[in-house]
Write a protein that holds these residues in place. Structure first.
Motif, short mmCIF file in Angstrom:
data_model
loop_
_atom_site.label_atom_id
_atom_site.label_comp_id
_atom_site.label_asym_id
_atom_site.label_seq_id
_atom_site.Cartn_x
_atom_site.Cartn_y
_atom_site.Cartn_z
N LEU A 53 -3.14 3.80 -1.64
CA LEU A 53 -3.67 2.91 -2.66
C LEU A 53 -2.82 1.66 -2.74
CD1 LEU A 53 -2.17 3.46 -5.98
CD2 LEU A 53 -2.36 5.56 -4.68
N TYR A 54 -3.41 0.60 -3.26
CA TYR A 54 -2.68 -0.64 -3.43
C TYR A 54 -1.92 -0.61 -4.76
CZ TYR A 54 -5.23 -2.57 0.50
OH TYR A 54 -5.72 -2.79 1.74
N TRP A 55 -0.67 -1.06 -4.72
CA TRP A 55 0.18 -1.10 -5.92
C TRP A 55 -0.14 -2.38 -6.68
CZ3 TRP A 55 3.52 2.56 -7.72
CH2 TRP A 55 4.33 2.18 -8.79
N THR A 56 -1.12 -2.31 -7.57
CA THR A 56 -1.53 -3.48 -8.34
C THR A 56 -1.70 -3.11 -9.80
OG1 THR A 56 -3.92 -3.11 -8.17
CG2 THR A 56 -2.88 -4.32 -6.36
N SER A 57 -1.74 -4.12 -10.64
CA SER A 57 -1.98 -3.90 -12.07
C SER A 57 -3.43 -3.50 -12.32
CB SER A 57 -1.61 -5.14 -12.88
OG SER A 57 -2.37 -6.24 -12.43
N ASP A 58 -4.29 -3.62 -11.31
CA ASP A 58 -5.68 -3.20 -11.43
C ASP A 58 -5.80 -1.67 -11.48
OD1 ASP A 58 -6.41 -5.85 -11.31
OD2 ASP A 58 -6.92 -5.79 -9.18
N ASN A 59 -4.76 -0.98 -11.04
CA ASN A 59 -4.78 0.49 -11.05
C ASN A 59 -3.99 0.98 -12.26
OD1 ASN A 59 -4.58 3.21 -10.70
ND2 ASN A 59 -3.52 3.14 -8.75
N PRO A 60 -4.66 1.43 -13.33
CA PRO A 60 -3.95 1.88 -14.53
C PRO A 60 -3.21 3.19 -14.34
CG PRO A 60 -6.29 2.31 -14.76
CD PRO A 60 -6.11 1.55 -13.46
N TRP A 61 -3.44 3.90 -13.23
CA TRP A 61 -2.83 5.21 -13.02
C TRP A 61 -1.65 5.16 -12.05
CZ3 TRP A 61 -5.01 7.15 -16.89
CH2 TRP A 61 -6.35 6.93 -17.16
N ARG A 62 -1.30 3.97 -11.56
CA ARG A 62 -0.24 3.90 -10.56
C ARG A 62 1.04 4.53 -11.05
NH1 ARG A 62 0.22 -2.36 -11.53
NH2 ARG A 62 1.71 -2.19 -13.19
N GLU A 92 0.87 -1.17 0.00
CA GLU A 92 0.00 0.00 0.00
C GLU A 92 0.91 1.23 0.00
OE1 GLU A 92 -3.65 1.92 2.59
OE2 GLU A 92 -2.87 -0.04 3.13
N VAL A 93 0.72 2.12 -0.97
CA VAL A 93 1.60 3.28 -1.13
C VAL A 93 0.76 4.56 -1.21
CG1 VAL A 93 3.39 1.96 -2.31
CG2 VAL A 93 1.60 3.04 -3.65
N PRO A 94 1.36 5.71 -0.89
CA PRO A 94 0.63 6.97 -1.03
C PRO A 94 0.71 7.49 -2.47
CG PRO A 94 2.75 7.39 -0.04
CD PRO A 94 2.64 5.90 -0.21
N CYS A 95 -0.36 8.10 -2.92
CA CYS A 95 -0.35 8.77 -4.22
C CYS A 95 0.63 9.94 -4.12
CB CYS A 95 -1.75 9.29 -4.54
SG CYS A 95 -1.85 10.35 -6.00
N PRO A 96 1.57 10.08 -5.05
CA PRO A 96 2.55 11.16 -4.97
C PRO A 96 1.93 12.56 -5.07
CG PRO A 96 3.12 9.62 -6.72
CD PRO A 96 1.81 9.21 -6.18
N GLN A 97 0.73 12.65 -5.61
CA GLN A 97 0.10 13.95 -5.79
C GLN A 97 -0.77 14.35 -4.59
OE1 GLN A 97 0.67 16.08 -8.28
NE2 GLN A 97 -0.68 17.57 -7.36
N CYS A 98 -1.68 13.46 -4.17
CA CYS A 98 -2.63 13.84 -3.12
C CYS A 98 -2.40 13.13 -1.79
CB CYS A 98 -4.06 13.58 -3.59
SG CYS A 98 -4.50 11.83 -3.71
N GLY A 99 -1.59 12.06 -1.79
CA GLY A 99 -1.29 11.35 -0.56
C GLY A 99 -2.25 10.24 -0.21
N PHE A 120 -0.14 6.89 -9.22
CA PHE A 120 -1.17 7.84 -8.81
C PHE A 120 -2.48 7.11 -8.55
CE2 PHE A 120 1.86 9.90 -11.61
CZ PHE A 120 2.31 10.91 -10.79
N CYS A 121 -3.36 7.78 -7.81
CA CYS A 121 -4.64 7.14 -7.48
C CYS A 121 -5.67 7.33 -8.59
CB CYS A 121 -5.18 7.69 -6.16
SG CYS A 121 -5.65 9.44 -6.22
N SER A 122 -5.45 8.31 -9.47
CA SER A 122 -6.44 8.59 -10.50
C SER A 122 -5.80 9.30 -11.69
CB SER A 122 -7.54 9.50 -9.93
OG SER A 122 -6.99 10.76 -9.60
N LYS A 123 -6.56 9.38 -12.76
CA LYS A 123 -6.10 10.11 -13.94
C LYS A 123 -5.91 11.59 -13.61
CE LYS A 123 -7.26 11.08 -18.74
NZ LYS A 123 -8.23 10.87 -19.82
N ARG A 124 -6.76 12.13 -12.75
CA ARG A 124 -6.66 13.54 -12.36
C ARG A 124 -5.32 13.83 -11.68
NH1 ARG A 124 -7.41 16.61 -7.81
NH2 ARG A 124 -8.14 18.72 -8.18
#
Length: 76
Positions: free
Chosen positions: A19-28, A9-16, A30-34
């Motif tokens: 989130l889980y570091w998985t291939s299910d997250n296409p934005w890693r 589990e890592v923090p989003c570099p932008q908002c903190g 980051f937590c989101s496209k935004r």
């Protein structure tokens, strides 16, 4: 779907946000496209930058060449 019990589990570099570091997250990482887009914008407007030596000013090249020829390594 990933097994979250062994997934880091890592923090989003932008908002903190955590989130889980998985291939299910296409934005890693980051937590989101935004957040990814905001980070890219910060690099584009030079809010984010990597420190380094200042660029050599072309006006100082002659002075630098003369000092090197004299063996004067003193940086001013």
């Amino acid at each position: 779907m990933s097994d979250f019990s062994t997934t880091p589990e890592v923090p989003c570099p932008q908002c903190g946000k955590r989130l889980y570091w998985t291939s299910d997250n296409p934005w890693r990482p980051f937590c989101s496209k935004r957040c990814r887009t905001l980070d890219l914008g910060a690099w584009a407007d030079e809010s984010h930058r990597i420190a380094g030596e200042p660029a050599l000013d072309e006006a100082n090249i002659e002075e630098l060449m003369e000092r090197l020829e004299r063996g004067d390594n003193d940086r001013r």
